[in-house]
Scaffold this motif. Structure first.
Motif, PDB file in Angstrom:
ATOM      1  N   VAL A   1       3.841  -1.103   3.637  1.00  0.00           N
ATOM      2  CA  VAL A   1       3.393   0.249   3.310  1.00  0.00           C
ATOM      3  C   VAL A   1       4.558   0.945   2.616  1.00  0.00           C
ATOM      4  O   VAL A   1       5.467   1.469   3.255  1.00  0.00           O
ATOM      5  CB  VAL A   1       2.938   1.009   4.562  1.00  0.00           C
TER       6      VAL A   1
ATOM      7  N   GLY B   1      -1.780   1.535   4.475  1.00  0.00           N
ATOM      8  CA  GLY B   1      -2.045   0.419   5.386  1.00  0.00           C
ATOM      9  C   GLY B   1      -3.506   0.280   5.767  1.00  0.00           C
ATOM     10  O   GLY B   1      -3.854  -0.582   6.587  1.00  0.00           O
TER      11      GLY B   1
ATOM     12  N   GLU C   1       0.816  -1.207   0.000  1.00  0.00           N
ATOM     13  CA  GLU C   1       0.000   0.000   0.000  1.00  0.00           C
ATOM     14  C   GLU C   1       0.854   1.263   0.000  1.00  0.00           C
ATOM     15  O   GLU C   1       1.735   1.414   0.832  1.00  0.00           O
ATOM     16  CB  GLU C   1      -0.935  -0.005   1.206  1.00  0.00           C
TER      17      GLU C   1
END
Length: 416
Positions: free
Chosen positions: A304, A283, A278
């Protein structure tokens, strides 16, 4: 039995805190077949409290008030309640001893300001608070029940669970309400309503359908009211089955669960695993998945990858890809999805990269530009989204669309 909730506190009206108490109380009362008619939020001012109590008494049989029972000068609920009931506050030695024990338990000296918490309504029953210093109070007046609880959520919840609900058992209404739920994804509220309009039009007066939309999904709640609980359950099931059959593949659950729980259950049952890479969602997808009990059976983890260096070093995104196409591109999210899928050894993977805003946009890639990739067992699916200027809304929309893409690919690869 009709009930009303009154939340007292300027901090709620100023938006400094979110009123989660009312939602929790409503759920608990519904389980006892006590139905909320209204929820009111008011300031700490005496005239507002007096008016709210008077209005609620006219509408409801049970009035639950939260907030304003603390020891400070702005906590005026019980003083105002004494005026409302034309009674007085009396010093209760047992309450004082209870409060002193709480301070002693934590080896703390009790400030003099807490002495006033032993002053309770003369016409009320004390609900001892083992989880804080503000006692609750139960008052029966003019055929109505008033319950006063502290606003601190964990104190309120424990008092409701251990003190209030046991006393409410004898107040159950003869009228019963049975709910059924249908969760749909990938279909808008208006299109959904059109597809089932004739079924909804055929409902008898005691059956009601509510549309509960969120980004990317619509939850339907079927409510059936009556006195024969067995007959209500049978009728509710019949309407639920009729609606679900009409809606078809857009139905992902016929119980009151979240879309994330649907995914967790499906993947766990099939033995499939998921990971996320992400960027713009930071997240958020992983957070929603891991909030579901049992997600450890199917969720491998998340990276992330906000900075390009993390995309390169942790996910294996090629420097040439970033240089020629940029971080927000189809090529990049494909490599992110494949990278986390390989690194965390998962069957499925989601990757997100976009410009959440409010800054960072360009004429070619304005704020709200988002790429999502989902890697499955056999293929990778990508999609470009053009959202808007609101950062938090962009994150929420991206999350919803990514989960929908994941579900659709899982369904296709599983032959559903």
């Amino acid at each position: 039995m009709k009930a009303e909730i009154i939340t007292i506190g300027d901090e709620i009206l100023l938006g400094q805190i979110v009123d989660t108490n009312s939602a929790w109380i409503a759920q608990v009362l519904f389980a006892e077949q006590i139905h909320i008619q209204q929820i009111t939020s008011i300031t700490d001012k005496e005239d507002h409290i007096l008016q709210a109590l008077a209005d609620a008494r006219d509408r409801a049989d049970l009035i639950i008030c939260t907030g304003g029972l603390g020891p400070t000068k702005d906590d005026v609920t019980k003083f105002t309640a004494a005026k409302f009931f034309l009674t007085e506050l009396v010093h209760d030695p047992a309450v004082l001893a209870h409060v002193e024990q709480i301070f002693a338990r934590f080896n703390r000296t009790m400030p003099d300001i807490n002495l006033g918490q032993a002053d309770v309504l003369a016409n009320g029953e004390v609900l001892f608070n083992d989880w804080g210093t503000a006692p609750g109070m139960w008052v029966e007046d003019q055929g109505k029940v008033f319950v006063f609880l502290p606003g601190v959520p964990f104190e309120m919840k424990n008092l409701m669970t251990h003190r209030v609900i046991p006393k409410l058992k004898v107040f159950k209404s003869t009228e019963q309400v049975v709910n059924r739920y249908i969760l749909t994804v990938g279909i808008g509220e208006s299109h959904l309503a059109e597809s089932i309009a004739d079924i909804e039009d055929s409902f008898p007066p005691h059956v009601h359908l509510a549309y509960l939309p969120k980004i990317g999904l619509v939850r339907l709640r079927i409510s059936v009211t009556g006195t024969d609980i067995d007959a209500l359950n049978r009728e509710a099931d019949q309407w639920k089955e009729a609606l679900a059959k009409r809606i078809g593949k857009a139905v992902v659950a016929t119980e009151d669960i979240s879309f994330e729980e649907v995914i967790v259950r499906a993947f766990s049952t099939c033995g499939y695993t998921l990971s996320t890479a992400e960027s713009c969602t930071g997240g958020n997808i992983a957070r929603l998945i891991t909030e579901i009990p049992g997600s450890s059976e199917m969720f491998q983890g998340s990276i992330v990858a906000y900075a390009n260096s993390v995309k390169e070093n942790m996910l294996g995104v090629q420097a040439d890809t970033l240089a020629h196409h940029g971080a927000v591109s189809e090529q990049t999210v494909i490599e992110m999805a494949k990278g986390v899928q390989s690194k965390l050894n998962s069957n499925y993977a989601i990757a997100t990269s976009g410009i959440a805003g409010p800054g960072g946009g360009t004429p070619e890639k304005p704020v709200g530009t988002v790429w999502v990739a989902v890697a499955g067992r056999d293929q990778v699916r990508t999609k470009l989204f053009q959202f808007h200027q609101d950062r938090l809304l962009n994150i929420e929309r991206t999350t919803a669309q990514a989960l929908l893409m994941l579900w659709n690919l899982y369904q296709e690869e599983s032959g559903f």
